[in-house]
Design an enzyme around this catalytic site. Structure first.
Site, mmCIF file in Angstrom:
data_model
loop_
_atom_site.group_PDB
_atom_site.id
_atom_site.type_symbol
_atom_site.label_atom_id
_atom_site.label_comp_id
_atom_site.label_asym_id
_atom_site.label_seq_id
_atom_site.Cartn_x
_atom_site.Cartn_y
_atom_site.Cartn_z
ATOM 1 N N SER A 1 0.843 -1.197 0.000
ATOM 2 C CA SER A 1 0.000 0.000 0.000
ATOM 3 C C SER A 1 0.878 1.247 0.000
ATOM 4 O O SER A 1 1.614 1.500 0.956
ATOM 5 C CB SER A 1 -0.890 -0.024 1.249
ATOM 6 N N HIS B 1 -0.944 -1.038 -4.313
ATOM 7 C CA HIS B 1 -2.272 -0.634 -3.835
ATOM 8 C C HIS B 1 -2.240 0.858 -3.518
ATOM 9 O O HIS B 1 -1.339 1.332 -2.803
ATOM 10 C CB HIS B 1 -2.567 -1.457 -2.582
ATOM 11 N N ASP C 1 -4.432 3.884 -1.884
ATOM 12 C CA ASP C 1 -5.584 4.157 -1.024
ATOM 13 C C ASP C 1 -5.998 5.618 -1.162
ATOM 14 O O ASP C 1 -5.312 6.514 -0.662
ATOM 15 C CB ASP C 1 -5.220 3.878 0.438
ATOM 16 N N MET D 1 -8.350 8.488 -0.008
ATOM 17 C CA MET D 1 -9.209 8.843 1.139
ATOM 18 C C MET D 1 -9.535 10.328 1.068
ATOM 19 O O MET D 1 -8.652 11.141 0.765
ATOM 20 C CB MET D 1 -8.498 8.539 2.455
ATOM 21 N N HIS E 1 -8.011 1.754 -4.445
ATOM 22 C CA HIS E 1 -9.061 1.495 -3.450
ATOM 23 C C HIS E 1 -9.674 2.843 -3.090
ATOM 24 O O HIS E 1 -9.027 3.672 -2.434
ATOM 25 C CB HIS E 1 -8.401 0.801 -2.247
ATOM 26 N N MET F 1 -11.863 5.224 -1.113
ATOM 27 C CA MET F 1 -12.598 5.459 0.136
ATOM 28 C C MET F 1 -13.071 6.900 0.086
ATOM 29 O O MET F 1 -12.534 7.786 0.768
ATOM 30 C CB MET F 1 -11.665 5.204 1.336
ATOM 31 N N MET G 1 -12.117 -5.835 4.154
ATOM 32 C CA MET G 1 -11.357 -4.979 5.081
ATOM 33 C C MET G 1 -11.159 -5.736 6.390
ATOM 34 O O MET G 1 -12.134 -6.193 7.007
ATOM 35 C CB MET G 1 -12.091 -3.668 5.366
ATOM 36 N N ASP H 1 -7.263 -6.506 3.318
ATOM 37 C CA ASP H 1 -6.589 -5.219 3.498
ATOM 38 C C ASP H 1 -6.659 -4.791 4.963
ATOM 39 O O ASP H 1 -7.745 -4.519 5.489
ATOM 40 C CB ASP H 1 -7.296 -4.182 2.608
#
Ligand code: DX5
Ligand code: ZN
Length: 226
Positions: free
Chosen positions: A8, A33, A35, A37, A66, A68, A137, A175
């Site tokens: 990540s 990966h 992330d 956010m 991913h 979020m 998750m 994850d």
């Protein structure tokens, strides 16, 4: 299906992300990966499609994004255009999940749906045949370095069973809190893409290659999930 590690990038040293990607490729990682956010869906701010676009020319690895975000649907095309090879959106907060999954695929990316720790696998019944992967998750999303929640193992096992019973080929990604101690149980339950952050790969003072080797040794390189 062989087991992939997906480090990540939010846990990497942001002063030298390109070097990190190169070291991870040399160490044999398959996916990276990313992330995203937004400070609304989760209480943290990280990266967006501009970061993914900036990294894209510097790595041939699979870029897995991913999302979020409170409004993930507004950014699917942007992440795909930036170079995402796969994009996952959360079950939670996305009432038009089928539409989002279709749009991810229309962009030419693999489509995944993410389940928060408290969301049951059964909620995916109707859409599971359309998915390229399901992300379980194993922490509440928002931060690297949290403790693995064992409830994820049961959900991974349920997905593994469903995949076999229905003859499907979606990947099962996990994850949060993956480490040489926790990863073996996730792999034994059926996980085949392990997101690795501050709990395993990005450890201060430890070369990335050494961390990756420890993870691969813990799960058995090329090990087939149960
Ligand atoms: C958490 C993120 C993860 C995180 C994993 O919300 O989705 O990808 O970076 O980090 P570790 O492995 O440190 O739990
Ligand atoms: Zn993630």
């Amino acid at each position: 299906m062989s087991v992939f590690l997906a480090p990540s990038m939010i846990a990497a040293d942001w002063s030298r992300p390109v070097e990190a990607m190169t070291e991870l490729a040399e160490a044999g990682c398959e996916w990276l990966h990313f992330d995203a956010m937004d400070g609304h869906f989760v209480p943290n701010l990280t990266l967006g499609p501009m970061f993914v676009e900036a990294m894209r020319p510097h790595s041939k690895l699979h870029f897995d994004c991913h999302l979020m975000l409170a409004n993930s649907g507004d950014y699917i095309e942007a992440f795909a255009k930036a170079g995402a090879d796969s994009i996952s959106v959360h079950f939670e907060g996305n009432p038009h999940l089928h539409r989002l999954v279709s749009r991810i695929k229309d962009c030419g990316a693999m489509a995944g749906v993410v389940l928060n720790p408290a969301t049951p696998v059964a909620f995916l019944d109707a859409i599971i045949p359309d998915l390229d992967y399901v992300l379980v998750m194993s922490v509440n999303p928002g931060f690297s370095g949290q403790k693995f929640l064992p409830l994820a193992t049961k959900k991974i096992g349920q997905l593994h069973r469903i995949r076999g019973e229905l003859g499907l080929s979606f990947r099962i990604q996990v994850d949060g809190g993956m480490s040489p101690q926790t990863a073996p149980q996730a792999v034994a339950a059926g996980a085949d893409v392990l997101v690795c952050g501050a709990s395993s790969v990005f450890i201060a003072g430890q070369p990335l290659g050494q961390s990756v080797a420890a993870m691969r040794a813990a799960i058995g390189v090329g090990q087939e999930p149960r």
